[in-house]
Write an enzyme that holds these catalytic residues in place. Structure first.
Site, PDB file in Angstrom:
ATOM      1  N   TYR A 439     -15.763  27.586  84.855  1.00  0.00           N
ATOM      2  CA  TYR A 439     -16.387  26.845  83.428  1.00  0.00           C
ATOM      3  C   TYR A 439     -16.600  26.266  82.552  1.00  0.00           C
ATOM      4  CZ  TYR A 439     -11.959  24.644  83.512  1.00  0.00           C
ATOM      5  OH  TYR A 439     -10.360  24.200  84.043  1.00  0.00           O
ATOM      6  N   GLU A 440     -17.184  25.298  81.658  1.00  0.00           N
ATOM      7  CA  GLU A 440     -18.156  25.226  81.133  1.00  0.00           C
ATOM      8  C   GLU A 440     -19.176  24.822  82.007  1.00  0.00           C
ATOM      9  OE1 GLU A 440     -16.644  23.228  78.912  1.00  0.00           O
ATOM     10  OE2 GLU A 440     -14.489  23.610  79.148  1.00  0.00           O
ATOM     11  N   GLY A 441     -19.930  26.029  82.080  1.00  0.00           N
ATOM     12  CA  GLY A 441     -21.403  26.463  83.319  1.00  0.00           C
ATOM     13  C   GLY A 441     -20.935  26.472  83.817  1.00  0.00           C
TER      14      GLY A 441
END
Lengths: 596, 596
Positions: A439-441
């Site tokens: 997550y978050e890229g």
């Protein structure tokens, strides 16, 4: 039952000896910050995490979140714990006093985060997302929007979310379909579906403020047409209290590998009333403020999980008797020796330890720069510090979480079969850590951010924020004989990194696929080299203070040994990453789609 | 929903072109084995696994096993599926016709296993453990014991288990406390507690035969006092049918990270009637027959899980549209390109693919030797083949499962957030794969087996079974220019392995901790070098057959590209393992216990 004790001692060493956190007092708004205060906050943080949160980690994983009719019930104990964190003002620890925050430096906030992540990653996310949303509104919202939302968010009465991903797009936000139609009263009507929304619905707060990426009808195509809107679960009346239920509903929650106590929601926005945050079509900017802060936080999550896994693996390895030490019986009164005497068990434990302590140093170094980037009076100094943080963000996010995932797996391995069953709690750290690489890229995206954006920016301006201090250190210390067993391998790794940088940058200009093919190996090469820089600085600090603090002798000796292990056993990975980078993109781009 | 198609094409290439499985017909008892028959069995296996088992994999993970009052209920569909496998004679595929088996070579059995492990590891274990127990009884049991148990086990009417681990000992079986008291009728009274017993209790068969390690009252101390007993759940009457319930009970099952549909039991033996298998105090020998076969099987489990994860990751990567290819738009009619065009996604997929196909070759090469070791008429040839299998066993077990765990994680990574949620099935492969690094001896134990037992045995006699064929190949092919881009890096890795072997063996004699400290890196160095040998042999085969089978051009081209990727991007890991080995034991043994 798993154990956890916050690593206050190590942070004292880092904040007082390796990096001087007393310099924070020179920054605007931090006059009151002293080393004593930093220590005091750490100790309070340790207490609340150890006593209130950590005991809930296993049971809340087992129980998970329950979804019913649009509502989400968090696990037993979370409400009470949330209340304690709220009462103590922990959510606003590093938020502005203008909105009720305690105004502490961000670098202190990140220490708090590491402890929280060890205590319960899933619980910590309910707090963390609020702080992320706070930051975006604080940086980009106009006064009215800030007044409307921030007081209650900082106080913990309301929580926040980031609503980016849609079913057909996560990484490629330009494909976003959520619509925002301007209304006469200056608000917007938001309609669309967002998925993977952490804390999208829960029972801990009286309202939830969703920061939603959406497009207005006249928006340009792609990423340039995205705006950010604050969409509350309950509309907000003029007096600031909650009004009617807004048109935003959680329609389901995900059944996930881990972080089961954190709700991951599918959110439907159906003519929901929202307020623009920042300028129209500049939503990505605001999103990146939130995202970059979150990316550092995610790196810390990895670190926190590795730490708690390490502590439990060590406890087990000291206790479990199997076989005899290869160098002779260590435990003559017992039927066998503790497994901590076996080299391979040590290798697993030390791989965890050397990563954790090096990463913790890199995190301190970076977060100190983050405070400088925001609060130093000199624009030039701020800019340089900002460059350093921008450079380190993808490395901390991806390298920390990749190594942390491996570390939590080593933790399981030390326990063998006992690590695989739920009872001992070790496999939960693996399942929880796994999301941090995504997550978050995803970590692949972080690597692309590093080679595609951070590396070329300003002709390598950002890179200098690592290469210059490293080069200065090398020059300054090259005659120091005590340092040389650590400095020499660091210099080798550093020069490999320089070469790989030159080659990747050059090839990448002609053919971006070359940069893409090198990206992940390059990020790891950078990560190991940065850890090596931290370890050699730690060693340098130890030698400087060795005679000054004789009571710390054993602490210092262990640091030297851990450094040695890092250089002997972990830094060699730079060789294989280097060769892999140098082999180029050819062997992976040669395949047609059908050949996979 | 996940997809799976058994890799029959790749096995045809391996069994018909790279290794000539028609040579099996020269072995005793395998006269009938032809390449056509091998192919036919593979295709039948593929069908039953794809249609009957794979569809149950996800639902059975979700449902898990249910424990109630000493009984274990397996997930929905398992009973019916088990019946189909039983009816088809699959359990006895590679068992002796003397007991109702089909008498196929073991090398064919291992192909079946890979497919099963992709289909459902948890289900496969109910069958696999029976075969393991069959092997131990077949090799070591006397005629009466064999008659008593084997017919019904081979037929699938009864299943088998291995009962080794106790609460205080897993790796160190010398600490075993389970007691076996001889009875007048020649049987034994077995009492003790065993944990982590796979298939210890379930509802698929009418009886369960536990092979239990225990000590008789007069037994010598430690490992030399261990005997093996067959203890059935229901006693067996003289007519061979089941009698009374025996004193063996499942008291609980474990809640685990994965393989949730496989029951992992705590078993209490309370004056249970058992029969000695093999000689008194020679239980470890029999156990190792079972264990070694199981270790190869566990390696295959890793391979099977990596394969199914790969297939699903590829399907997703071809379908999911995000961003644009760095080398220009590939999908002009759509809003974005499939992620399979992004280099980092390719790197993940190819890392899986190059491991899988190389490992599959190594598995074929080894299992062919296993058949030779048992069925060749020449003792000397049998002995050499046995040495080869003994050498490769810890490598296949540990290296395959370590890389397979990484591969299943790469599979998750390709799907991003969708990989982390249960719906897509990808995270299950990770959770299931994780146990393979632990059971049947942790991978650390495998590494110790390699450096501490296999390496020194007969002054390196076992090692020659790899080093000699590799050296001959190099000598024979060194002038072949087409091969040279692959052969050269293999030669480098091979010489690193030789050096590391010499150093580790030499240092290990003086100080066993040196061998222990090198063990895991050495096993990985060996594993990568062995895969490189397989890849260069694959390339050699491709070039030999390239013009012969023009219809296979695209298959061959892909093999060459995959080989190139392996040598460019994976083999460089040998450098870091080599440096790590060379750094010695010092940096990990320097720590006192308190310093962790």
């Amino acid at each position: 039952m798993p154990i956890y004790k916050a690593p206050v001692e190590d942070y004292k060493f880092l904040t007082q000896e390796v990096f001087d956190f007393s310099t924070l007092a020179e920054l605007q708004g931090f006059k009151e910050i002293s080393l004593d205060l930093v220590e005091q906050v750490m100790e309070e943080t340790a207490k609340i995490v150890e006593n209130e949160i950590f005991p809930l980690n296993q049971s809340s994983d087992h129980e998970g979140c329950k979804y019913e009719n649009g509502e989400v019930k968090t696990p037993k104990g979370f409400k009470e714990a949330y209340q304690k964190f709220r009462d103590g003002g922990w959510i606003g620890l590093a938020c502005s006093p203008d909105y009720g925050g305690q105004g502490f430096p961000k670098s202190l906030g990140y220490i708090f985060e590491e402890f929280m992540d060890s205590g319960s990653l899933a619980f910590g996310m309910y707090l963390g997302l609020t702080v992320g949303a706070y930051r975006a509104i604080y940086e980009y919202g106009n006064e009215a929007v800030k007044e409307k939302f921030l007081h209650k968010m900082v106080e913990g009465e309301w929580s926040g979310t980031m609503c980016l991903t849609e079913p057909h797009c996560g990484t490629d936000l330009g494909l976003c379909k959520t619509k925002a139609i301007p209304q006469e009263d200056g608000s917007y009507d938001v309609t669309g579906t967002k998925i993977f929304i952490t804390s999208g619905e829960h029972d801990l707060t009286s309202n939830i403020i969703h920061l939603v990426l959406a497009k207005t009808p006249d928006a340009p195509e792609g990423i340039k047409g995205i705006s950010m809107f604050a969409v509350p679960k309950f509309t907000i009346k003029d007096d600031g209290t909650c009004g009617d239920r807004n048109g935003v509903w959680c329609v389901s929650i995900e059944d996930k590998m881990g972080i089961k106590a954190s709700s991951t929601c599918v959110m439907n926005f159906d003519n929901a009333k929202g307020w623009l945050v920042g300028d129209l079509h500049k939503g990505m900017q605001a999103m990146f403020v939130m995202m970059n802060a979150e990316r550092l936080s995610v790196g810390l999550q990895g670190l926190g999980l590795a730490e708690v896994s390490y502590q439990n693996a060590v406890a087990y390895a000291k206790d479990r008797l199997q076989g005899r030490s290869l160098s002779g019986v260590k435990n003559p009164d017992k039927v066998a020796d503790p497994i901590i005497h076996h080299p391979d068990v040590r290798k697993n434990l030390l791989t965890m330890k050397a990563f954790i302590e090096g990463a913790r140093a890199l995190s301190c170094w970076t977060s100190l720069h983050l405070d400088v980037s925001q609060k130093h009076e000199d624009l030039r100094v701020r800019q340089d510090a900002d460059d350093m943080v921008a450079l380190m963000t993808p490395i901390i996010k991806a390298f920390f979480t990749d190594l942390a995932f491996d570390a939590t797996n080593l933790g399981v391995q030390v326990l063998g079969g006992h690590g695989y069953i739920k009872e001992y709690g070790m496999e939960q750290y693996v399942r929880d850590a796994r999301i941090t690489q995504i997550y978050e890229g995803t970590n692949g995206i972080q690597a692309m951010d590093l080679v595609g954006r951070k590396m070329p920016e300003g002709m390598g301006r950002l890179l200098r924020q690592f290469f210059h201090p490293a080069a200065s250190f090398i020059e300054e210390k090259q005659e120091d004989e005590r340092l040389s067993p650590y400095l020499m391998p660091f210099v080798k790794a550093y020069s490999k990194l320089q070469q790989a940088t030159a080659v990747t940058a050059q090839k990448g200009i002609k053919n971006p696929e070359e940069a893409g093919a090198a990206a992940t190996d390059y990020l790891h090469l950078f990560g190991y080299t940065a850890l090596a820089f931290m370890w050699v600085r730690i060693v340098d600090t130890v030698y400087q203070n060795y005679d000054k603090y004789p009571e710390k002798k054993s602490f210092y000796d262990t640091k030297l040994k851990t450094a040695k292990f890092f250089f002997d056993r972990m830094l060699p990975k730079t060789s294989s990453h280097f060769s892999s980078i140098m082999s180029g993109a050819g062997s992976m781009m040669a395949f047609d789609t059908e050949e996979f």
